[in-house]
Structures are given as C-alpha cells and as structure tokens.
Design an enzyme around this catalytic site. Structure first.
Site, PDB file in Angstrom:
ATOM      1  N   ARG A  32       0.514  -4.372  -9.357  1.00 63.14           N
ATOM      2  CA  ARG A  32       1.548  -3.423  -8.957  1.00 63.14           C
ATOM      3  C   ARG A  32       1.784  -2.451 -10.096  1.00 63.14           C
ATOM      4  O   ARG A  32       1.811  -2.832 -11.269  1.00 63.14           O
ATOM      5  CB  ARG A  32       2.858  -4.144  -8.614  1.00 63.14           C
ATOM      6  CG  ARG A  32       2.912  -4.690  -7.197  1.00 63.14           C
ATOM      7  CD  ARG A  32       3.009  -3.576  -6.175  1.00 63.14           C
ATOM      8  NE  ARG A  32       3.162  -4.051  -4.818  1.00 63.14           N
ATOM      9  CZ  ARG A  32       2.176  -4.189  -3.943  1.00 63.14           C
ATOM     10  NH1 ARG A  32       0.940  -3.917  -4.309  1.00 63.14           N
ATOM     11  NH2 ARG A  32       2.415  -4.607  -2.705  1.00 63.14           N
ATOM     12  N   GLU A  73       3.846   5.686  -6.554  1.00 65.37           N
ATOM     13  CA  GLU A  73       2.783   6.122  -5.636  1.00 65.37           C
ATOM     14  C   GLU A  73       3.355   6.942  -4.477  1.00 65.37           C
ATOM     15  O   GLU A  73       4.449   6.641  -3.994  1.00 65.37           O
ATOM     16  CB  GLU A  73       2.047   4.893  -5.096  1.00 65.37           C
ATOM     17  CG  GLU A  73       1.327   4.116  -6.187  1.00 65.37           C
ATOM     18  CD  GLU A  73       0.627   2.869  -5.659  1.00 65.37           C
ATOM     19  OE1 GLU A  73       0.633   2.644  -4.432  1.00 65.37           O
ATOM     20  OE2 GLU A  73       0.081   2.114  -6.471  1.00 65.37           O
ATOM     21  N   HIS A  94      -5.145   3.342  -4.958  1.00 68.63           N
ATOM     22  CA  HIS A  94      -4.703   2.069  -4.375  1.00 68.63           C
ATOM     23  C   HIS A  94      -5.622   1.647  -3.226  1.00 68.63           C
ATOM     24  O   HIS A  94      -5.198   1.500  -2.077  1.00 68.63           O
ATOM     25  CB  HIS A  94      -3.254   2.175  -3.892  1.00 68.63           C
ATOM     26  CG  HIS A  94      -2.575   0.835  -3.789  1.00 68.63           C
ATOM     27  ND1 HIS A  94      -1.232   0.664  -3.959  1.00 68.63           N
ATOM     28  CD2 HIS A  94      -3.070  -0.411  -3.539  1.00 68.63           C
ATOM     29  CE1 HIS A  94      -0.904  -0.600  -3.812  1.00 68.63           C
ATOM     30  NE2 HIS A  94      -2.016  -1.283  -3.560  1.00 68.63           N
TER      31      HIS A  94
END
Length: 321
Positions: free
Chosen positions: A234, A263, A281
């Site tokens: 994360r 993000e 991601h």
C-alpha cells in the site's frame, strides 16, 4: 421473490455488477445527485455493501444502516473499510485473498528486475534511437547478485515472493508483527535493523493506521546509498516525501513502486526520475485474476445470504456460530 437491497459505493467490474444486479436490488451511491439523501431514503433496507478499491466504508456510513450484515470488499487489502468497527457491531467484512497471490508475486518479481537492472530506462534508450547514435546503454550499478532482500509483511503474497526469490538464489529475511515458526527465513523484530542489513527492502505490508509511513526517513537512511525500495503493498506504508528526498539526495539508489499515497496522483518529482520504475497499481491486473477476484466478491455475498456465513471473512470479523 423480493430481492435483498445492496449498496454499491462505486463502479465495479462489469461481471460483478451484472451478477449483483441479477441477484439484488442494487443502489448505486456514486450515481445519486445527493448521496446523503439517498442513504436516508434506503437506510433501513440495506443489508449488504459491495465496495471496490479506494472507496471508504467507515462507521459514519455503516452506522446509518441498521440492518447491514456484510461488506464485500473487492481486493485483498481492505484498509478503506473500518473492519474493527464492523466486527464490534456484528457485521462481516470480506476480502478476496489467495486468488491474486501468484499474480501479484509474479508482478513483484518483474518490478524488482525492472528496477535493479534499469530495464525501463534501457528500453527508453533504445526507443529514442540512442543505442545507434550514442552506443550501448551504460552498465547498471545494481544486480541481484550478492544482494539480500528484506520483505516487510510475510503474508500469503510475501511468502509467494520469497519462494520465487529462492529460485533466484537470493537470500531473504523478513519483518512483521511476530516471528513465524514455519518459514525458513530470518526474522527481524526491528525494521531499522533489517533495513540496515539488507540491500533491497520489499514491502508487501497492508495499509491502515498501524502501518502508515512505517517506511520513513529513518528506514531509508538505514537502507543506505546502494539500497533499493520496492513497494507492492500500500502506498500509505511509505512516507512519499521522505522517499523523494532520499532519491534526490542519493540516500538510496532507486525505487520500484506499484502503489502510491494518493492514487492515481503520482508526485512530479518521482515522474521526473529516470532510474525509478513506476507502475499504475497493476499487481493483480490481469483479466484472469481480476475475474477471480470479482467472482469471490460476489460469492461472499451469495454464501452469506444462503448459509449465514461468508467464504473469506477478514480477521477482524471471524466466522460466528
């Protein structure tokens, strides 16, 4: 037969939405002109929430839904869901473990090699015509040879990564909340000590308050000028400002990142660094794996409403008799 009412907080995969639409009365929160008013109108009806990545499901929302029984989260990470509050109020929270483990581990090894051997940068060298006009790409400063990797978070994915590194004959150690008796890797109770002793720090740690900025300036200083940071867990685990500063000043050599603090925003300073590898991601982002994740998200709801028990509840909301 009357359908049960489900709240969907944001867009999800088409195959998920189609199945949920067929089985439940789905209320799409993001499409409402006034989300607060919509919740007020349907609050007594909602028994389930389906949530995609990066959509918060907190106690102010759940406390407004007196008949809420389950929150089905798409993804193995569920730091945007207040699972502790849910568990204290008899609400199940589920995630999608296992089905993405091998895919994320594969991606991690790819990101690791790209970063260590500067493969993205060397491809740009070729595509820009510089191989022909300037000559070969410079020898890379780093290699996996004679390096030691410290994994932060030796869970399912961390173990799958470690198995792959075994095949590469790269020594592995790890840091976590407690030592695991059934793994062959050395354990560090102190993250600073591990960062000082390894050449590559590889984070698979989950998000949440307990891990926020776990990897900070002190850890990066300990990693040192030849050190490399890889993060596939994360973004919140890494202090991004400290990372940018460490890269700019040469306190660490490089970084490979698949996740970021805010993000999809990526700091301009990172974007400008040629030797840093940045992915959007994509750890589990194959059709095969995302379909399996989506199906498990649906199946958790189906199992709960058919049997009273979901398939993959998180640790904060264990199965009840």
């Amino acid at each position: 037969m009357t359908k049960r009412h489900l709240l969907m907080t944001g867009p999800m995969m088409r195959m998920v939405m189609e199945q949920l639409d067929a089985a439940y009365e789905v209320h799409r929160l993001w499409e409402a002109d006034d989300a607060d008013a919509m919740i007020g109108e349907i609050s007594d009806k909602i028994e389930a929430i389906a949530v995609g990545p990066h959509t918060p499901v907190d106690d102010p929302l759940m406390s407004r839904l007196p008949n809420l029984k389950i929150v089905s989260n798409f993804g193995v990470g569920y730091d945007t869901v207040d699972a502790k509050w849910a568990g204290a109020h008899g609400i199940y929270v589920t995630n999608t473990p296992d089905v993405l483990t091998e895919e994320v581990a594969d991606t991690t090894l790819g990101l690791l090699l790209m970063t260590v051997r500067q493969l993205s940068e060397s491809e740009r060298h070729l595509r820009a015509g510089r191989w022909e006009t300037e000559g070969p790409f410079p020898l890379t400063k780093a290699s996996l040879r004679d390096r030691r990797i410290g994994i932060v978070g030796l869970g399912r994915i961390g173990k799958a990564i470690a198995r792959r590194l075994d095949a590469f004959r790269v020594p592995v150690v790890y840091h976590g909340r407690s030592e695991q008796a059934d793994v062959p890797y050395g354990y560090y109770a102190n993250l600073v000590d591990m960062a000082r002793d390894v050449d590559i720090l590889l984070s698979v740690a989950p998000g949440g308050p307990a891990t926020t900025h776990m990897i900070n300036a002190e850890i990066l200083d300990a990693l040192g000028p030849d050190g490399i940071l890889i993060n596939v867990g994360r973004g919140s685990v890494v202090d991004e400002k400290a990372l940018v500063e460490a890269l700019k000043t040469g306190k660490i050599l490089s970084a490979g990142l698949d996740v970021f603090e805010n993000e999809p925003h990526v700091p301009a300073e990172l974007m400008e660094m040629e030797h840093v590898v940045l992915l959007p991601h994509v750890g589990s982002a194959s059709v095969h794996t995302r379909n399996q994740m989506g199906q498990l998200c649906v199946d958790n709801l189906k199992s709960y409403f058919e049997t009273g028990k979901p398939l993959t509840p998180v640790v904060e909301t264990p199965l009840r008799d």
